[in-house]
Each structure stands twice: as structure tokens, then as C-alpha cells.
Design an enzyme around this catalytic site. Structure first.
Site, PDB file in Angstrom:
ATOM      1  N   LYS A 134      -7.906  -4.837  13.111  1.00 36.43           N
ATOM      2  CA  LYS A 134      -6.782  -4.110  13.697  1.00 36.43           C
ATOM      3  C   LYS A 134      -6.422  -4.673  15.067  1.00 36.43           C
ATOM      4  CE  LYS A 134      -6.137  -1.382  10.218  1.00 36.43           C
ATOM      5  NZ  LYS A 134      -4.913  -1.489   9.400  1.00 36.43           N
ATOM      6  N   TYR A 151     -13.492  -3.477  10.844  1.00 37.93           N
ATOM      7  CA  TYR A 151     -12.186  -2.830  10.764  1.00 37.93           C
ATOM      8  C   TYR A 151     -11.474  -2.909  12.107  1.00 37.93           C
ATOM      9  CZ  TYR A 151      -8.742   0.922  10.060  1.00 37.93           C
ATOM     10  OH  TYR A 151      -7.584   1.645   9.961  1.00 37.93           O
ATOM     11  N   GLY A 205       0.824  -1.213   0.000  1.00 37.94           N
ATOM     12  CA  GLY A 205       0.000   0.000   0.000  1.00 37.94           C
ATOM     13  C   GLY A 205       0.853   1.255   0.000  1.00 37.94           C
TER      14      GLY A 205
END
Length: 247
Positions: free
Chosen positions: A150, A146, A13
Site C-alpha cells: 500500500k 500488506y 475487484g
């Protein structure tokens, strides 16, 4: 002498935002950087500017991700930065939405780390840096999947640190807070609601502002260096004090 002279690093990324800042800072400190990104043309522009290599791969494709990391050669530094976010209330979350986030945030990290470790173990040296989020520590209203991924990154990183300390390999998580990236521009573009959302993020930090990608990159660069040889298994917040209470 720069911090990372001659080191081989790979950043997933790395074409935009935090990943781009990390790739640029690692290169500035002397590392040979490979950028892995779904969007090859964006990554290629950054790679050309820093003298690195760009690879167009979706790390959710486990075989392709493994091949890309292996092809980059024996790595000294792996930065698992690529992430995906599809916010929504948990009651509205479908299994497909859940899997789409997990595939990038956890399975992609799994594939890249698995590909990088054998050479690091043989060399008895390595730095694995996983970009997490404060959401992994404190949860997220409206973004359960999400936050779950994480949180998983934190546990994964600690496990990798435990398993590989004997090889001279360290592994750490960087828990970022709200950062000034192109994503924030998209939030602001929502109009008054978007501006209120950004303002709320700023108030959620002790410093009362958004962070800059370069501030994350500076921490990653230190952890990637030999100077951080006694730091492993940590979840280091780069978030302006987010999550520890109000000032």
C-alpha cells in the site's frame, strides 16, 4: 446531467465490498462500467443489476489482466481496487506469502494501468484511481507485506501523476481505513477476539466508527469526474481521521 455520463470505467475487484459500491455509484452517475473479478458469478450479478459488463480474471495473471483491460475498450476511468491480504507477523512471513500479496496489489495494478494508459494518452483525458490504505502511511503491526504494497501504491500513483499530467490524465490514491465490508463479518466470527479487534479499529478513528463502502465510492466518483480536474498525485484518506492521533 450526471457526473459521468457516457464515460467508460473499469473497476477491478468490483464484485464485493468497496469495489461493488464503487461500480454501482459510477454506473448511477452515468458511466458504462466493466467489473473485473476473480469470481465471475458474483461480478456478473452486480453487472447485470447496473447494466455493466463482468469479466472473470485474476489480475495477478499479468497477460490476462492486460487483455481484460484492453478488451474493455478505451477507458476514461480506471479504478484499481482489487487487493489481497495475508496477515501474519513478519518473522513468520515466507517469500511465497510476500509474493502472493505483491502479485495482486502491485503487479496487478501495474498490468491494468499499463493497459489503460495508451488510449488515455491518445484521448488526452483519463482518471486513474488506486485504492490504498492508511497502512501504507502508518504501517501495520502484523501485516508488513500488506503495508509495504500500500505504501508502494502511494509512490506509484504520484509517479503516474507526474508522467501523465501533460496528457490531461490525473492519478490519485484513496487511503481507506476500516470499512464495513464482508471481511469485517469474518473478523467478528472469530468470537470475543474478533469483536475486540473490530472495537479497536473503531477506536483508531477520530469518528469512532467503521466507514461504509458507499462513503469510499462517493469520493472515488468525485475524483473520477471532470470536477476533480485539478486534483492529482494526492493520497486522500477516507478513514475517519485514522492515523492523525486521538480525538
Amino acid at each position: 446531467m450526471s457526473l459521468l455520463d457516457g464515460r467508460r470505467a473499469l473497476v477491478t475487484g468490483g464484485g464485493r465490498g468497496i469495489g461493488e459500491a464503487i461500480a454501482r455509484r459510477l454506473a448511477a452517475e452515468g458511466a458504462h462500467v466493466t467489473i473485473v473479478s476473480r469470481t465471475l458469478d458474483v461480478a456478473q450479478q452486480v453487472a447485470d443489476e447496473i447494466g455493466g459488463v463482468a469479466v472473470g480474471v485474476d489480475i495477478a495473471d499479468l497477460d490476462a489482466a492486460h487483455e481484460a483491460v484492453t478488451a474493455a475498450g478505451p477507458l476514461d476511468v480506471l479504478v484499481n481496487n482489487a487487493g489481497f491480504d495475508d496477515p501474519g507477523w513478519f518473522t513468520d512471513t515466507t517469500p511465497e506469502r510476500w509474493r502472493s500479496v505483491v502479485d495482486v496489489n502491485l503487479l496487478g495494478m501495474f498490468a491494468c494501468t499499463k493497459a489503460a494508459l495508451p488510449a488515455m494518452q491518445q484521448a488526452r483525458y483519463g482518471r486513474i484511481l488506486n485504492i490504498g490504505s492508511e497502512a501504507g502511511r502508518i504501517g501495520s503491526s502484523g501485516n508488513a507485506v500488506y503495508a509495504a504494497t500500500k505504501g508502494g501504491i502511494i509512490a506509484f500513483t504520484k509517479s503516474i501523476a507526474r508522467e501523465n499530467a501533460r496528457f490531461g490524465i490525473t492519478a490519485n490514491t484513496i487511503a481507506v481505513g476500516p470499512i464495513e465490508t464482508p471481511l469485517m463479518d469474518k473478523v467478528r466470527a472469530k468470537g470475543e477476539l474478533g469483536l475486540k479487534m473490530v472495537a479497536a479499529m473503531e477506536r483508531g478513528t477520530l469518528l469512532g466508527r467503521l466507514g461504509e463502502p458507499e462513503e469510499v465510492a462517493a469520493v472515488v466518483t468525485f475524483l473520477a469526474s471532470e470536477q476533480a480536474g485539478y486534483v492529482t498525485g494526492e493520497n486522500l484518506g477516507v478513514s475517519g481521521g485514522m492515523g492523525i492521533g486521538s480525538a
